[in-house]
Write a protein that holds these residues in place. Structure first.
Motif, PDB file in Angstrom:
ATOM      1  N   LEU A   1      41.228  11.480  34.708  1.00  0.00           N
ATOM      2  CA  LEU A   1      41.071  10.330  35.606  1.00  0.00           C
ATOM      3  C   LEU A   1      40.295  10.731  36.858  1.00  0.00           C
ATOM      4  N   CYS A   2      40.524  11.946  37.351  1.00  0.00           N
ATOM      5  CA  CYS A   2      39.745  12.464  38.483  1.00  0.00           C
ATOM      6  C   CYS A   2      38.283  12.654  38.088  1.00  0.00           C
TER       7      CYS A   2
ATOM      8  N   PHE B   1      42.626  11.962  45.287  1.00  0.00           N
ATOM      9  CA  PHE B   1      41.224  12.203  44.917  1.00  0.00           C
ATOM     10  C   PHE B   1      40.638  10.962  44.256  1.00  0.00           C
ATOM     11  N   VAL B   2      41.392  10.372  43.321  1.00  0.00           N
ATOM     12  CA  VAL B   2      40.923   9.175  42.626  1.00  0.00           C
ATOM     13  C   VAL B   2      40.770   8.013  43.596  1.00  0.00           C
TER      14      VAL B   2
ATOM     15  N   CYS C   1      40.302   8.049  46.882  1.00  0.00           N
ATOM     16  CA  CYS C   1      39.169   8.271  47.797  1.00  0.00           C
ATOM     17  C   CYS C   1      37.845   8.034  47.093  1.00  0.00           C
ATOM     18  N   SER C   2      37.742   8.472  45.839  1.00  0.00           N
ATOM     19  CA  SER C   2      36.506   8.280  45.077  1.00  0.00           C
ATOM     20  C   SER C   2      36.204   6.802  44.905  1.00  0.00           C
ATOM     21  N   TYR C   3      37.207   6.030  44.517  1.00  0.00           N
ATOM     22  CA  TYR C   3      36.978   4.604  44.289  1.00  0.00           C
ATOM     23  C   TYR C   3      36.836   3.822  45.596  1.00  0.00           C
ATOM     24  N   PHE C   4      37.416   4.321  46.665  1.00  0.00           N
ATOM     25  CA  PHE C   4      37.207   3.690  47.959  1.00  0.00           C
ATOM     26  C   PHE C   4      35.737   3.784  48.357  1.00  0.00           C
ATOM     27  N   LEU C   5      35.143   4.960  48.158  1.00  0.00           N
ATOM     28  CA  LEU C   5      33.724   5.134  48.454  1.00  0.00           C
ATOM     29  C   LEU C   5      32.864   4.310  47.500  1.00  0.00           C
TER      30      LEU C   5
END
Length: 322
Positions: free
Chosen positions: A123-124, A221-222, A224-228
């Motif tokens: 998922l990461c 981590f997931v 933060c990634s999808y927030f960006l």
């Protein structure tokens, strides 16, 4: 009593338990048969759905890009994950003894939680891939090379198998000398540690710390990634591009919430607040229900995947007619 005598006694008690009893879901024989039928259908559908996605990715050349390669491996991982527990659970529904050997119990414990850990890593990886594709589209081909995504695939499979060696070895070395009944349908580490003759706080702390660091770390981590990714999507000028990006991210986030939500409730929140029944229900959700839902979520919200699946089933129907 001398320390040598105590150590010898500890080794003797460790080997005194040769098997455990998995109580599962105690009920009448009629209800056990009902459970067997229900979970047999669920298991079959899970295998069919995830196998279809893995085959679609393998056979359709248009899907031979990192996003779908990760998805195909994730689907195959789901098959391995659900197979570590469900066949034994189905056998116990038809069994009167419901026993599992010491070695088989810890093998199930190792592979179930290792594959679960690998799911978190995948998922990461998929979140990182979407971040690069949407937030760094011009640099994506240069960064996401074949060497990188193949390395990520290997790490996704091996990470959990390596990391979970330590807690499995530590818990398996605890002395088990008396009670061997586990009020669960899998060999879960928490009831296993409770059955130990000695209260090894060091092992409990190591296991709990490992769970908290892994789950919270991968979940953040997931997120933060999808927030960006969402910020980048909102800045896109094209409405069609926004819809396509949001559709892909929505399916990924749905899987993330299903998996991490249930796992964190079970393994991060202190176990004392959970009843035995609640522990079984939550574990059932992330070990059986989530692997069934994932292929539906990914395929129904992805036009390329739907096209590939229709192509596969259409070919199979043509061959069947011939």
């Amino acid at each position: 009593m001398s320390s040598r005598t105590m150590n010898t006694s500890s080794r003797d008690t460790t080997s005194s338990v040769t098997h455990f009893i998995l109580l599962g879901f105690p009920s009448s024989p009629e209800r056990q048969l009902l459970y067997f039928g229900l979970f047999s259908v669920t298991y079959t559908l899970t295998l069919m759905g995830n196998t279809a996605i893995a085959c679609a990715v393998r056979r359709d050349r248009r899907l031979h890009i990192p996003m779908y390669i990760f998805l195909g491996n994730f689907s195959f991982l789901e098959i391995c994950y659900v197979t570590t527990t469900v066949p034994n659970m189905l056998a116990n529904f038809l069994s009167t003894s419901k026993s599992i050997s010491f070695v088989h119990c810890f093998a199930q414990f190792y592979f179930f939680f290792s594959f679960g850990c690998d799911e978190g890593f995948y998922l990461c990886i998929m979140a990182f891939d979407r971040y690069l594709a949407i937030c760094r589209p011009l640099h994506y081909p240069r960064i996401m090379t074949k060497e990188l995504y193949m390395g990520l695939v290997i790490f996704g499979w091996s990470g959990g198998l390596i990391l979970f060696l330590t807690p499995v070895i530590l818990i398996s070395q605890l002395p088990y000398c008396g009670p061997n009944i586990i009020d669960h349908f899998i060999c879960d580490p928490v009831p296993l540690m409770m059955l130990s003759c000695s209260e090894d706080t060091t092992t409990q702390i190591i296991y709990s710390t490992f769970n908290v660091i892994f789950m919270i770390g991968t979940f953040l981590f997931v997120l933060c990634s999808y927030f960006l990714v969402i910020l980048a999507v909102l800045r896109m000028p094209s409405a069609a591009s926004k819809r396509k990006a949001f559709s892909t991210c929505a399916s990924h986030l749905a899987v993330v919430v299903l998996f991490f939500g249930s796992v964190m409730v079970m393994h991060v929140i202190p176990g004392s607040v959970h009843s035995v029944k609640m522990q079984k229900i939550v574990t059932l959700f992330y070990s059986v229900i989530t692997p069934l839902c994932n292929p539906l979520i990914y395929s129904l919200r992805n036009k390329e995947m739907l096209t590939a699946l229709k192509k596969i089933f259409g070919t199979e129907q043509t061959l069947h007619k011939i």
